[in-house]
Design a protein around this motif. Sequence first.
Motif, PDB file in Angstrom:
ATOM      1  N   VAL A   1       9.490   4.229  -3.218  1.00 28.32           N
ATOM      2  CA  VAL A   1       9.425   3.205  -2.165  1.00 28.32           C
ATOM      3  C   VAL A   1       9.028   1.891  -2.823  1.00 28.32           C
ATOM      4  O   VAL A   1       7.946   1.786  -3.419  1.00 28.32           O
ATOM      5  CB  VAL A   1       8.408   3.593  -1.074  1.00 28.32           C
ATOM      6  N   TYR A   2       9.896   0.891  -2.730  1.00 25.60           N
ATOM      7  CA  TYR A   2       9.633  -0.421  -3.322  1.00 25.60           C
ATOM      8  C   TYR A   2       9.018  -1.352  -2.289  1.00 25.60           C
ATOM      9  O   TYR A   2       9.283  -1.220  -1.085  1.00 25.60           O
ATOM     10  CB  TYR A   2      10.930  -1.038  -3.860  1.00 25.60           C
TER      11      TYR A   2
ATOM     12  N   ASN B   1       0.826  -1.206   0.000  1.00 26.21           N
ATOM     13  CA  ASN B   1       0.000   0.000   0.000  1.00 26.21           C
ATOM     14  C   ASN B   1       0.868   1.267   0.000  1.00 26.21           C
ATOM     15  O   ASN B   1       0.466   2.300  -0.515  1.00 26.21           O
ATOM     16  CB  ASN B   1      -0.920   0.017   1.224  1.00 26.21           C
ATOM     17  N   THR B   2       2.053   1.169   0.607  1.00 26.30           N
ATOM     18  CA  THR B   2       2.932   2.338   0.717  1.00 26.30           C
ATOM     19  C   THR B   2       3.819   2.489  -0.505  1.00 26.30           C
ATOM     20  O   THR B   2       4.228   3.598  -0.848  1.00 26.30           O
ATOM     21  CB  THR B   2       3.824   2.212   1.981  1.00 26.30           C
TER      22      THR B   2
ATOM     23  N   LYS C   1       2.286  10.896  -3.139  1.00 24.99           N
ATOM     24  CA  LYS C   1       2.333   9.735  -4.016  1.00 24.99           C
ATOM     25  C   LYS C   1       1.773  10.069  -5.391  1.00 24.99           C
ATOM     26  O   LYS C   1       0.717  10.675  -5.521  1.00 24.99           O
ATOM     27  CB  LYS C   1       1.542   8.579  -3.388  1.00 24.99           C
ATOM     28  N   TYR C   2       2.523   9.663  -6.421  1.00 25.92           N
ATOM     29  CA  TYR C   2       2.079   9.846  -7.798  1.00 25.92           C
ATOM     30  C   TYR C   2       1.061   8.770  -8.166  1.00 25.92           C
ATOM     31  O   TYR C   2       1.067   7.682  -7.598  1.00 25.92           O
ATOM     32  CB  TYR C   2       3.248   9.718  -8.779  1.00 25.92           C
ATOM     33  N   GLU C   3       0.260   9.088  -9.131  1.00 26.88           N
ATOM     34  CA  GLU C   3      -0.554   8.061  -9.744  1.00 26.88           C
ATOM     35  C   GLU C   3       0.376   7.180 -10.572  1.00 26.88           C
ATOM     36  O   GLU C   3       1.372   7.644 -11.117  1.00 26.88           O
ATOM     37  CB  GLU C   3      -1.626   8.683 -10.654  1.00 26.88           C
TER      38      GLU C   3
ATOM     39  N   HIS D   1       4.837   5.072  10.707  1.00 25.47           N
ATOM     40  CA  HIS D   1       6.130   5.672  10.388  1.00 25.47           C
ATOM     41  C   HIS D   1       6.923   4.754   9.452  1.00 25.47           C
ATOM     42  O   HIS D   1       6.811   3.534   9.524  1.00 25.47           O
ATOM     43  CB  HIS D   1       6.953   5.929  11.660  1.00 25.47           C
ATOM     44  N   ILE D   2       7.700   5.380   8.594  1.00 25.18           N
ATOM     45  CA  ILE D   2       8.612   4.646   7.724  1.00 25.18           C
ATOM     46  C   ILE D   2      10.018   5.189   7.988  1.00 25.18           C
ATOM     47  O   ILE D   2      10.242   6.404   7.969  1.00 25.18           O
ATOM     48  CB  ILE D   2       8.208   4.782   6.239  1.00 25.18           C
ATOM     49  N   ASN D   3      10.944   4.282   8.292  1.00 24.66           N
ATOM     50  CA  ASN D   3      12.308   4.666   8.640  1.00 24.66           C
ATOM     51  C   ASN D   3      13.252   4.291   7.499  1.00 24.66           C
ATOM     52  O   ASN D   3      13.359   3.112   7.141  1.00 24.66           O
ATOM     53  CB  ASN D   3      12.748   3.962   9.928  1.00 24.66           C
ATOM     54  N   PHE D   4      13.927   5.293   6.941  1.00 18.22           N
ATOM     55  CA  PHE D   4      14.805   5.098   5.793  1.00 18.22           C
ATOM     56  C   PHE D   4      16.264   5.023   6.250  1.00 18.22           C
ATOM     57  O   PHE D   4      16.735   5.892   6.991  1.00 18.22           O
ATOM     58  CB  PHE D   4      14.634   6.239   4.794  1.00 18.22           C
ATOM     59  N   ILE D   5      16.971   4.002   5.793  1.00 14.34           N
ATOM     60  CA  ILE D   5      18.393   3.853   6.095  1.00 14.34           C
ATOM     61  C   ILE D   5      19.154   3.812   4.771  1.00 14.34           C
ATOM     62  O   ILE D   5      19.267   2.750   4.128  1.00 14.34           O
ATOM     63  CB  ILE D   5      18.683   2.572   6.908  1.00 14.34           C
TER      64      ILE D   5
END
Length: 378
Positions: free
Chosen positions: A42-43, A27-28, A205-207, A67-71
């Motif tokens: 985001v994959y 979904n994300t 988010k893009y279409e 929350h989404i945590n990016f490393i």
Amino acid sequence: MKNYLLILIFLTATPAFAQIENSIKKNTSGMYGQGSQGGIYVYDDGTFALFGYATLVLGKYTLTDNHINFIPDIPKQAFTILGRKNPKIKGGVKFTFTRAFLDDGPTYLKLDNDSLMNTFEENYDGGASDYVSNLPYHPETISLAHNTVNHLYRYNTNSFKLDSAYNDFLLFYHRTISEQRPFSATIKTEKGKTVLESHWDEFRKYESGKDTEFETFLNNYKKQALKDKDVKVFYFNDQLKTAKGFNHLSEEFSIFDINNYVLDEASNKFIRKDIYKKGTDYSKALVSDYHDESYILKYDNIDVDEQTLTDFGEVKVGTQALFKIADQNKQTDGNGLDENFSTPKLMQTTEVQGQQPTIVAPTKVEKPKLKKKKPSNK
């Protein structure tokens, strides 16, 4: 009995949690943008690509609640050295430093048991894509260090043993940038659209299908980066253009193939089969332009021997510099060696013009720069 019950609950619940997490990832996932300011892809496999003007950073992420945590990924070490045998060099070694050593310094080096010294003298006139230094002897070891405040490495110094089988070395300094720092975002929904709110401002988010060409570029770059992750052998033409032939806008992943070349042992060059002529002297053969892959040079990765942290508040740096302002206009002979070199162990010759080889992230792409919020005055 209670313990067995808890274990049973855990074992049956784990697949359910995994399904929920996979559902959240799906979904994300997708491409998010900031208009023309940049964005993030985001994959659903737990990875991402952050892009902006002249910036592309890959990495992994985790999800916790909303929350989404990016490393972001960073190179394993600050410096890389590649080596080859160059038959034109009759004695000593040739070092080719890429421009980051000067542009993103200060950087330092140490040969064998000599003192730590500056790579470039202060106010050295830069602008070249790489810089060549020839030494009349073969050091057994070299240590490379940097003193950049904002670097993201645990260790700022890498030491290498220089195998006597090689005499021609390419040296890379992999600077890190602010976009490679870990960051988090809050996942929100506004008017039915998913929004990631972070210190990089909001990503909307893009279409699907809004920018298919750039999406193809990102997907293919990601696949190629994964293939290149543990590569130990590198191929360049003599202008130091990486011989990959990979097109990030196509699905052709094997355009360059070293099996299409013949190794000419006398020059230690790979000659493309369709132009190779047995008995020809290829020692002076050069490519016609930057993208020409008629003649290929093979370089092997030199494994780092030790990684340490240099405290420049305690370590004294010598007054010498490998590249000196007064030596910028020196001429070299046909072997790339200074005809008049004598006693000084350290000697700089001429600059080599050409485009800088790139073998690690972050990669440069033409996308608008990410917009940052102004820091609060707390």
